[in-house]
Design an enzyme around this catalytic site. Sequence first.
Site, PDB file in Angstrom:
ATOM      1  CD  GLU A 204      -2.816   1.296   2.395  1.00  0.00           C
ATOM      2  OE1 GLU A 204      -2.826   0.364   3.224  1.00  0.00           O
ATOM      3  OE2 GLU A 204      -3.633   2.237   2.397  1.00  0.00           O
ATOM      4  CD  GLU A 294      -5.775   0.351   0.206  1.00  0.00           C
ATOM      5  OE1 GLU A 294      -6.058   1.024   1.218  1.00  0.00           O
ATOM      6  OE2 GLU A 294      -4.873  -0.504   0.189  1.00  0.00           O
ATOM      7  CD  GLU A 384      -6.527  -1.442   6.350  1.00  0.00           C
ATOM      8  OE1 GLU A 384      -5.653  -0.624   6.077  1.00  0.00           O
ATOM      9  OE2 GLU A 384      -7.726  -1.142   6.491  1.00  0.00           O
TER      10      GLU A 384
END
Length: 421
Positions: A204, A294, A384
């Site tokens: 990410e 995202e 996450e």
Amino acid sequence: MNINTPDEQMGGCSFEHAMEYLQQIASSPQAEAYDGVSLNLTGMTIINNRFGMDNGSKVMHAYIAQLKSRIGDDGVIARIGGDRFFAVYRKEHREDVIACVKGVILKLPEVTDQGIFMSSNAGFIRISEEKDAPALMNAMNTARRIAKYRPNTTWLFYDEEIRRKLNYEKQVETMFRTAIAAEEFQVYYQPKVELHRYHLCGAEALCRWFHNGQMMMPGDFIPVLERNGAICDLDFYVLEHVCRDLRKWLDEGRKIVCVSVNLSRCNLGNPELLDRIVNTIRKYSLPEGTVEIEVTETASEVSFHELQKLIVGLREAGIPCSLDDFGAGYSSMSTLSEIPWSFIKIDRSLVPVGNGEPKDEKRKILIRSIVSMAEALGISCITEGVETLSQSVFLKSIDCYLAQGFFFDRPMPREQFESRL
Ligand code: C2E
Ligand code: MG
Ligand code: MG
């Protein structure tokens, strides 16, 4: 309902008139005797969904009538827009206004037989604290926004701490343009891991702002940039840098992984958004599926449709999309059934900490159910905020095979990440 005309039904006056009145009080020696308050009614979306828009307006009118009855003869109230209002009143009515903000039960038999509890988020100010109406409005609105996210309260008075916060926001706004031009923002990469083999399977992109030798974290500036819309420029800056990095790594013969870029919901109103994302990625001739987008979910109906259109368009263009922070916000089921997500990112607030408390057991039940529901819907899950080995073992045991978190890696600078490829 036109927000700029006097709204006699609600006993209010026009926004312009109320601002003039606010200015008049602020410039007069009587400023000491008055308060201002900016309010945002709580739960209007739910009320509208439950009772319909017309009845929703009746509920809003009834609440504003309650407020109006508490601000005295020389108090004024006006609509800012949507479900936001502001009022100016003598400070002896303060306690009554606060009670209304905390909540009142409205009796509206034409809407429902049961009483309706209505409250609001509110920011108060003593009028003598600022010189002019726009500054007072800004201060009240800031106090209201802070109150909204502060636990255990729904209202706040503007004070020194908020004044410092406003100054900070102004500083961030002023510095932002130069910072973008000077490339003060850097992309950090946080690995995503495949739990079977602890294998790097993606990353990410998370931005960091380096200013005067100091690193600022997203939490220090993103909320400010979201409020003034500048976040959209930052998102494209990050996307461009990620594409550039991926291109460079490919040209160096490295084996790249898919990198996801966060896209703020502020972008949703932009009609060029889809084309701009697709064109940015295409410009670098990257293989399909190497850049992912995202987005967090959205509560408002308008932006739901915009979000849906965007994700459908991105998927058609071969760009994977994840629903970020699932479980932290509204987590509406229609977000899952009506939008073709590639991944759900389960928010770290749902990850069990392993203390055996009933709340933790519930987290396990929730996360297990989300994973199996997503699988049945054909969507993959990534969790996450995984910080411990036992969390990673638990995730594997419930067939969630993708994870991201400090247990594996913290977000790292580009050079460090590329040594992993
Ligand atoms: P996010 O998209 O949910 O990103 C994950 C955040 O969780 C990151 O925080 C990451 O450092 C943190 N994190 C990852 N693993 C762990 C863990 O094991 N424990 C804990 N406690 N935290 C973990 P970061 O980098 O501070 O970013 C915060 C948020 O700021 C992001 O949340 C994202 O919403 C936003 N953000 C960051 N960069 C961008 C950007 O370029 N554009 C936009 N629109 N938002 C961004
Ligand atoms: Mg994210
Ligand atoms: Mg997240």
